[in-house]
Design an enzyme around this catalytic site. Structure first.
Site, PDB file in Angstrom:
ATOM      1  N   CYS A 140      -2.373  -0.135   7.123  1.00 47.65           N
ATOM      2  CA  CYS A 140      -1.514   0.642   7.646  1.00 47.65           C
ATOM      3  C   CYS A 140      -1.625   1.883   9.123  1.00 47.65           C
ATOM      4  O   CYS A 140       0.089   1.625   9.198  1.00 47.65           O
ATOM      5  CB  CYS A 140      -1.865   2.105   6.165  1.00 47.65           C
ATOM      6  SG  CYS A 140      -1.755   0.690   4.345  1.00 47.65           S
ATOM      7  N   GLU A 200       1.208   3.708   2.002  1.00 46.28           N
ATOM      8  CA  GLU A 200       2.035   4.513   3.253  1.00 46.28           C
ATOM      9  C   GLU A 200       2.401   2.948   3.557  1.00 46.28           C
ATOM     10  O   GLU A 200       3.664   3.967   4.387  1.00 46.28           O
ATOM     11  CB  GLU A 200       0.673   3.952   4.003  1.00 46.28           C
ATOM     12  CG  GLU A 200      -0.661   5.266   4.309  1.00 46.28           C
ATOM     13  CD  GLU A 200      -1.818   4.011   2.995  1.00 46.28           C
ATOM     14  OE1 GLU A 200      -1.130   3.175   2.076  1.00 46.28           O
ATOM     15  OE2 GLU A 200      -3.028   3.972   3.906  1.00 46.28           O
ATOM     16  N   CYS A 244      -6.599   1.454   5.999  1.00 47.13           N
ATOM     17  CA  CYS A 244      -6.968   0.706   6.223  1.00 47.13           C
ATOM     18  C   CYS A 244      -6.348  -0.008   7.974  1.00 47.13           C
ATOM     19  O   CYS A 244      -5.570   0.760   7.984  1.00 47.13           O
ATOM     20  CB  CYS A 244      -7.002  -0.052   5.254  1.00 47.13           C
ATOM     21  SG  CYS A 244      -5.296  -1.263   5.313  1.00 47.13           S
ATOM     22  N   HIS A 261       0.520  -0.700   0.295  1.00 46.55           N
ATOM     23  CA  HIS A 261       0.157   0.013   0.132  1.00 46.55           C
ATOM     24  C   HIS A 261       0.663   1.094   0.446  1.00 46.55           C
ATOM     25  O   HIS A 261       2.379   1.102   0.411  1.00 46.55           O
ATOM     26  CB  HIS A 261      -1.382   0.022   1.201  1.00 46.55           C
ATOM     27  CG  HIS A 261      -2.310  -1.168   1.547  1.00 46.55           C
ATOM     28  ND1 HIS A 261      -2.894  -0.855   2.043  1.00 46.55           N
ATOM     29  CD2 HIS A 261      -1.646  -2.082   0.396  1.00 46.55           C
ATOM     30  CE1 HIS A 261      -3.835  -1.772   1.638  1.00 46.55           C
ATOM     31  NE2 HIS A 261      -3.464  -2.575   1.165  1.00 46.55           N
TER      32      HIS A 261
END
Length: 153
Positions: free
Chosen positions: A90, A59, A87, A57
């Site tokens: 993360c 992040e 999410c 992701h």
């Protein structure tokens, strides 16, 4: 808490990173990690499809690069700026990295974990918490995501 001019400028950078996914199948999300002075330590965009890595992701990519830049996993005092609300994965990772501030654009009412569905980063039962500023350039971040998802629906 209100976003600063620096947060706004960093969100523009994150939106540009998200836009770099281009024709890729990756969801257009971009992230930037800065130190307390505002210097960029790491940047990233979603790379799950491109790398076949479920943890890639935006992040996580940005935090990995920031940690490598500092030579330490501890990102205390740092700010994570991301175009979509993080999410659960993360949010957990940014707490483990000791990120102090999270600034995000679009709310994620399906999987968001910093204020919408869950609020992991401000849970008083956990030993570490982060300041959260949501909705920075929300319309632009939402439009970018809709432009990606609408044709696929």
């Amino acid at each position: 808490m209100l976003a600063s001019d620096r947060d706004d400028a960093l969100m523009l950078r994150a939106l540009a990173l998200a836009g770099e996914t281009g024709a890729s199948a990756d969801v257009p999300v971009g992230a930037v990690v800065t130190d307390a002075a505002g210097s960029v330590l790491g940047e990233g965009r979603n790379e799950r499809e491109a790398t076949a890595d479920p943890t890639a992701h935006a992040e996580i990519v940005a935090m990995r690069r920031a940690a490598a830049s500092l030579g330490s996993w501890n990102l205390s005092g740092c700010t994570l700026v991301v175009t979509l609300e993080p999410c659960l994965m993360c949010a957990g990772a940014l707490l483990q990295a000791r990120i102090s501030r999270v600034v995000f654009g679009a709310w994620d009412d399906k999987a968001g974990a910093v204020g919408s569905v869950y609020d992991i980063v401000r849970d008083r039962r956990l030993p570490y918490r982060a300041e959260v500023i949501g909705g920075v350039r929300e319309a632009e971040a939402t439009a970018q995501l809709r432009a990606f998802f609408d044709p696929r629906r």
